[in-house]
Each structure stands twice: as structure tokens, then as C-alpha cells.
Motif scaffolding. Sequence first.
Motif, mmCIF file in Angstrom:
data_model
loop_
_atom_site.group_PDB
_atom_site.id
_atom_site.type_symbol
_atom_site.label_atom_id
_atom_site.label_comp_id
_atom_site.label_asym_id
_atom_site.label_seq_id
_atom_site.Cartn_x
_atom_site.Cartn_y
_atom_site.Cartn_z
ATOM 1 N N GLY A 5 33.940 40.455 29.143
ATOM 2 C CA GLY A 5 33.943 41.003 30.497
ATOM 3 C C GLY A 5 34.703 40.088 31.437
ATOM 4 N N ASN A 6 34.624 38.785 31.168
ATOM 5 C CA ASN A 6 35.299 37.834 32.030
ATOM 6 C C ASN A 6 36.788 37.735 31.720
ATOM 7 N N ILE A 7 37.102 37.732 30.423
ATOM 8 C CA ILE A 7 38.507 37.574 30.050
ATOM 9 C C ILE A 7 39.307 38.790 30.466
ATOM 10 N N ALA A 8 38.823 39.930 30.128
ATOM 11 C CA ALA A 8 39.537 41.146 30.492
ATOM 12 C C ALA A 8 38.618 42.322 30.320
ATOM 13 N N LYS A 9 38.874 43.348 31.096
ATOM 14 C CA LYS A 9 38.134 44.584 30.856
ATOM 15 C C LYS A 9 38.913 45.316 29.773
ATOM 16 N N THR A 10 38.932 44.788 28.616
ATOM 17 C CA THR A 10 39.781 45.217 27.495
ATOM 18 C C THR A 10 41.241 45.350 27.941
ATOM 19 N N ALA A 11 42.099 44.908 27.074
ATOM 20 C CA ALA A 11 43.517 44.817 27.415
ATOM 21 C C ALA A 11 44.105 46.164 27.816
ATOM 22 N N TYR A 46 36.409 24.476 40.045
ATOM 23 C CA TYR A 46 36.041 24.895 41.400
ATOM 24 C C TYR A 46 36.763 26.198 41.693
ATOM 25 N N ASP A 47 36.243 26.957 42.643
ATOM 26 C CA ASP A 47 36.872 28.266 42.866
ATOM 27 C C ASP A 47 38.293 28.175 43.413
ATOM 28 N N PHE A 48 38.591 27.106 44.160
ATOM 29 C CA PHE A 48 39.976 27.029 44.669
ATOM 30 C C PHE A 48 40.972 26.820 43.537
ATOM 31 N N GLU A 49 40.498 26.271 42.437
ATOM 32 C CA GLU A 49 41.396 26.121 41.290
ATOM 33 C C GLU A 49 41.527 27.422 40.506
ATOM 34 N N LEU A 50 40.470 28.195 40.526
ATOM 35 C CA LEU A 50 40.514 29.475 39.818
ATOM 36 C C LEU A 50 41.539 30.411 40.460
ATOM 37 N N THR A 63 40.406 35.735 39.787
ATOM 38 C CA THR A 63 41.388 34.690 39.481
ATOM 39 C C THR A 63 42.802 35.159 39.753
ATOM 40 N N ALA A 64 43.715 34.211 39.562
ATOM 41 C CA ALA A 64 45.118 34.505 39.768
ATOM 42 C C ALA A 64 45.613 35.564 38.784
ATOM 43 N N LEU A 65 44.982 35.610 37.597
ATOM 44 C CA LEU A 65 45.424 36.562 36.582
ATOM 45 C C LEU A 65 44.820 37.945 36.807
ATOM 46 N N GLY A 66 44.049 38.064 37.848
ATOM 47 C CA GLY A 66 43.574 39.395 38.202
ATOM 48 C C GLY A 66 42.242 39.777 37.592
ATOM 49 N N ASN A 67 41.587 38.864 36.874
ATOM 50 C CA ASN A 67 40.271 39.264 36.378
ATOM 51 C C ASN A 67 39.164 38.578 37.158
ATOM 52 N N GLU A 68 38.053 39.261 37.146
ATOM 53 C CA GLU A 68 36.921 38.767 37.908
ATOM 54 C C GLU A 68 36.114 37.812 37.031
ATOM 55 N N ILE A 69 35.800 36.657 37.596
ATOM 56 C CA ILE A 69 35.047 35.683 36.826
ATOM 57 C C ILE A 69 33.719 35.422 37.496
ATOM 58 N N ASN A 70 32.673 35.467 36.697
ATOM 59 C CA ASN A 70 31.358 35.144 37.217
ATOM 60 C C ASN A 70 31.011 33.729 36.755
ATOM 61 N N LEU A 71 31.157 32.788 37.655
ATOM 62 C CA LEU A 71 30.999 31.380 37.274
ATOM 63 C C LEU A 71 29.614 31.074 36.713
ATOM 64 N N ASP A 72 28.586 31.617 37.361
ATOM 65 C CA ASP A 72 27.223 31.318 36.922
ATOM 66 C C ASP A 72 26.972 31.859 35.525
ATOM 67 N N VAL A 108 20.801 35.575 35.495
ATOM 68 C CA VAL A 108 21.572 34.620 36.289
ATOM 69 C C VAL A 108 22.852 35.272 36.799
ATOM 70 N N ALA A 109 23.451 36.084 35.928
ATOM 71 C CA ALA A 109 24.732 36.696 36.275
ATOM 72 C C ALA A 109 24.625 37.608 37.488
ATOM 73 N N GLN A 110 23.459 38.227 37.645
ATOM 74 C CA GLN A 110 23.288 39.156 38.768
ATOM 75 C C GLN A 110 23.512 38.480 40.109
ATOM 76 N N TYR A 111 23.034 37.239 40.233
ATOM 77 C CA TYR A 111 23.144 36.558 41.522
ATOM 78 C C TYR A 111 24.339 35.613 41.558
ATOM 79 N N GLY A 112 25.129 35.644 40.469
ATOM 80 C CA GLY A 112 26.233 34.698 40.365
ATOM 81 C C GLY A 112 27.350 34.974 41.373
ATOM 82 N N VAL A 113 28.125 33.932 41.633
ATOM 83 C CA VAL A 113 29.278 34.074 42.517
ATOM 84 C C VAL A 113 30.430 34.635 41.710
ATOM 85 N N LYS A 114 31.088 35.645 42.246
ATOM 86 C CA LYS A 114 32.216 36.223 41.515
ATOM 87 C C LYS A 114 33.516 35.804 42.179
ATOM 88 N N VAL A 115 34.436 35.353 41.354
ATOM 89 C CA VAL A 115 35.729 34.922 41.864
ATOM 90 C C VAL A 115 36.816 35.710 41.150
#
Lengths: 298, 311
Positions: A132-138, B60-64, B267-276, B258-265
Motif C-alpha cells: 500500500g505504501n510502495i504503490a497502489k499496484t503499478a 523526516y517528512d521534509f526529506e520524504l 512523497t515526491a514519487l507520488g505515493n502516500e506514505i504512512n510513517l507510523d 496505529v496506522a489509523q492515527y498515523g501521519v500521512k505524507v
Amino acid sequence: MKIKKSKLTSKENKWGYFFTAPWMLGFLAFFTYPLVYSLILSFSKVKDIVSYSLDFAGWTNYANAFFQDTDFIPLLLDTLKEVLIKTPIVVVFSLFIAILLNRKLKFKGLFRVAFFLPVLLGTGVVMDTITGNIAKTASELAEEAYESMATSEEVISLSGTLVAIFGYRIAYFMSNLLTLTKDIFWMSGIQIIIFLGALQTIPESYYEAAYCDGAMEWEKFWKITLPLVTPTILLNTVFTIIDFSTNAGNKVIKYTLDTTFKDFNLAYGSALGWIYFVISGVIAILAFIILRRFTNYD
Amino acid sequence: MNPTISENRKKQSKSSFRMDHFRKVSGKLLINLVIYVLLMELVFVFLYPLIYLIFNSLKYDFELIDASKVWVLTKVNTENYSKVFQNMDYFHALFNTLTVVLVSTVGHVLSCGLAGYGFARFSFRGKGIMFGIAMLSLIIPPQVLIMPLYIQYSKLNWMGTFLPILIPCFFGFGLKGGLHIFLFRQFFKTLPKSYEEAAKIEGCSMPRIFFSIMLPIAKTTILVVSILSVVWHWNDAFEPDTYLSNYNRMLVQRISGVAQYGVKVTTALGNEINLDAMAACVLAMLPLMVIYFVFQKQFMQGVENSGLANF
């Protein structure tokens, strides 16, 4: 003498029941009971959810699954197609990797650990979080990128550049291929180890003899390795089919669970479960019977 | 004339021998090189998710957000970890996980060892059918049987406790119990009968033969079964999600909480990352990784000796 001996063995064989007794108890409590109960459920209609009182409904649940439900049959066919396509690929891929790992290499331990990693990380929650984090499937990304291209926005993702270079169709195909490859890699951890175990039991002297007769690597593979691992191929194929069809990420299973727990349609849910179970069981048994013909027991 | 010809021949044969040798060595080198490169690439594909996970969970999120720093860490961010560590109630969750994993593994080894031995060594009525059913129990997804079992367990008042996960393991069922029976059977089949015969002459009873001779011999298979059982129970989400109460939840189940309350960022590559969630994943998998790395060598040996190869 003979009679005495057979008596003794029959007495000894009674111990077989002793050793399998715990399993038989478990078989009654955790297998037969729920199986029969779900079979009864699948042929009935739940009148009252609180007390679980049932009415006999005949084949209606099954008929509904095949003729009324528009979601189930496509899902089922999709899943079966996936099993039929991916199983041979997983088996061939894991045999290939096992043969590579069976050579005299440095860092063998590291490679082995790496290839077993998917089994450790599992296909459960952790895997979902990672993917889910890496990609929502390519392929989804490719589609998204295509849409954003259509609205002439900036293309930032990897799939986006793919779309830009190759065009939508080819990029879509390629990212599908990537997803497929990822799935296959992540399903073949245990198979690789089983193959590796089998390869290591082949005596080195066979290969030495073949070398003396001037056999090439290629010939060695077809004439020695492959015939000797056929039993393991059988085992791994059946294991892979089972693995795919009982996988928690399986769409049919998800659908069945949703009908059972979210819609609380118990009877229909168990009917769906039974249809799926019978079909996947038939596939596994068919694969077993067919491959057994080619299996070489020396 | 003659000696020169023979000398020429010698020279030729020597040089051709050198050429052959050179070709062989270079060919072998080339093949090995290709194999190493191939394996490295494959290993990268396999390791990628893990590297990605660990790497990004430390950013850190600024690096993400910065596209130029995908694989660069300038500052290590451990705040995430300490926060998630507390939110997960880590040690309690670890205790729950270890309880489930260890007890069920002991159950699997005992019950599946017994059943495997019974199926391998004795011929009794209905053995073929029973073994067939044991294998069939593998094909049935646990999700099909969940509803009746759910009703059964709630009648027994087992809901919310570990019992629905643990008890089936002591009877050869539970998570992939059939496979463990199969592993034990394959191993016991490879042993010569003389072990039992010798013990019988000494006046050893059948249960004792099993517990003091057969089980110790099956050490490697026990290790394989234990590792597989530990790994599968550790990663299983389905049964714990269905049966356990909130308080009893295991490590892996707490990730989604944990993921439910996690911070979502994003990234530059366009995917959403949940750090927690990522930090939680790393924390949840860490003990398992350590266990596997410690027993890795024995595990491989166990698979080789398990008799799976002579299926």
C-alpha cells in the motif's frame, strides 16, 4: 510362527490408533463439525439470526450463486485463471532459483535468507502496508498517470514516465507484468527451499559421470536434474495451488467473508464457500493425478 | 624433417591446449558472473520492500517530500519509533504474540508428530482415508469454516481469549496443521524399522519409543515445523482478528490500529506514505527476523533432511 507374527503386528498396528487419536479428536471437533454445519447452512435459510434457527431451502443458495449473483462468477473465474496461470510460473521460477543457488557460490547464506524473506514478512497486514505504501499496484499508477497526462499535468511517477515513453497500452502491459512478477516472487519462498532440499540430495557422482561422458550443463539438467526432482515438482505444484487458493488476499474468499460477516448472510456465504472449496479441491486433485503420471519414482 | 614436424605439432597442441584452458576458465567465469549479477538483481527485488520500509520509516517528512533524496538519509528520525512503540504497547503485544506463537508451536510439534508417526509406521484400518482427509484439511480455506467455529467457540465462552487459536493446534489442526503432519510423516518414513525393533527387544513400550527415541531423532524436522509454525502464526491476521479481544491483540494486529492515527505524507514519487504504519511494521517484524536469522542454517539443513525431497 506365521500366525503368531501376524497377530503381533496386528496388535502393534493398534498403536496406530493411539498415535492418531489426538488428530482424530481434532478432526471431529474442528473439522467435521464445522464442515457439516456449514454444509447444512448452505442448504438452508436462516430464519432468526439470534437463535440460528434454520429452514431447509434446497439448492436455492447454489442456484443464486450461479444465476442471480452478478459478482461471484466473474470473481471465481478470475481467481481460477490466476491460479492456473501463476502456479506453473511459480514452480518453474522457484526451480530455476534453486538450481542457481545450488551451485558453489559465495554468499550462499545471504541469498537463501533473502529469498525466504517474503515468507517471513508474510502476505498479511505487513505486506498490505508495504505494498500500500510502495504503490497502489503499478497498473493503477499507470492508469492514474495516463489520466494526469490527459489533463496535461506534470508527470512525476515512474509509471508516468513509462506512459510518456511507450504510450498507454504498452506501459499498462508492462506495469501489469511488474505486478505479476512481484506476486510470483513473493509466493515462491517456501518452494525455493523445498527444491533446494531436493537438489541437494542428488548425488554429486551422477554429475561427475555425466561430465566424463562429455555432457553439457544443459544436458545435465534435462537428463539428471529434472527427472530426479519430478516428485518435488509434484509436491510444489500442489502446495502452490493450495497456497494460492487459501491465500487471505484471495478475492473470492474476501467476497465470501463479506457476505458472511458484513451482510450477515450466513447461508449464502457458506454456499459460496462450498462452491469455491469444491472447485479448488478438484483443481488440486487433478493436478496431482496428471503430474503423477510424469513423476519418476526410482 | 621429421623432428621439426613433431615439434610443430607439439607447439600447436600446446597452444591449442592453452586456448582450450583459457576458454574453459573464461567461460566458467562468465557464467558465474552472469549468475551473480542475476542473483544480486533478484535479491534486490526481494529485499526492496524491506529496505524501502526501514529507510523511509527513519526519514523526516521534509526529506520524504524531496525527490532528490530517495535513498539518502541526512538525519535519522527516531521520534516515530518511540511514539509507535508506546502506542502499540509494545511489550504487552510482544508478550501476547510470544504466548500464542510458542504455545501453538508446542502443540503443533506434539500433535502433528504423534499423528505423523502413526501415519508413517502403522497400518491400520482407514489409514489411507484419514491421511487423505488430513491433506484435504489443507485445501479448505479457514474462512469457509469460520462461521460454525465462531458459534461453537462463543458457546464455549472462548471468545476474546487465546483458546480458539491454541486448542486446535494441540489436536493437529490450527494453522496449516495438515502440512506439519505431512512433514513428520515424510521424515519418519525414511527411518529404518530397526530402531523400533531394537527398542522393542529391550522391552520399550510404544509411547516411550516415540517420546524417547523417535522425537529426539526428528530434531531437524521439529525445527522446520517450529519455524514454519512460528512464522505463520506470527503473520496470521485472520484468526486473531476474529477471535481475540482488543486487550489480547498481537503485534501484527496492532499495526492497523496505529496506522489509523498515523501521519500521512505524500512523497515526491507520488505515493502516500504512512510513517507510523511503517515504523509499526518494522517493530512487529523485528523479533521474527532475529529468530529466523539465528536458526537459518539449521532450518535449511532440516528441510534437506526432512524427507520432503523423497516425496
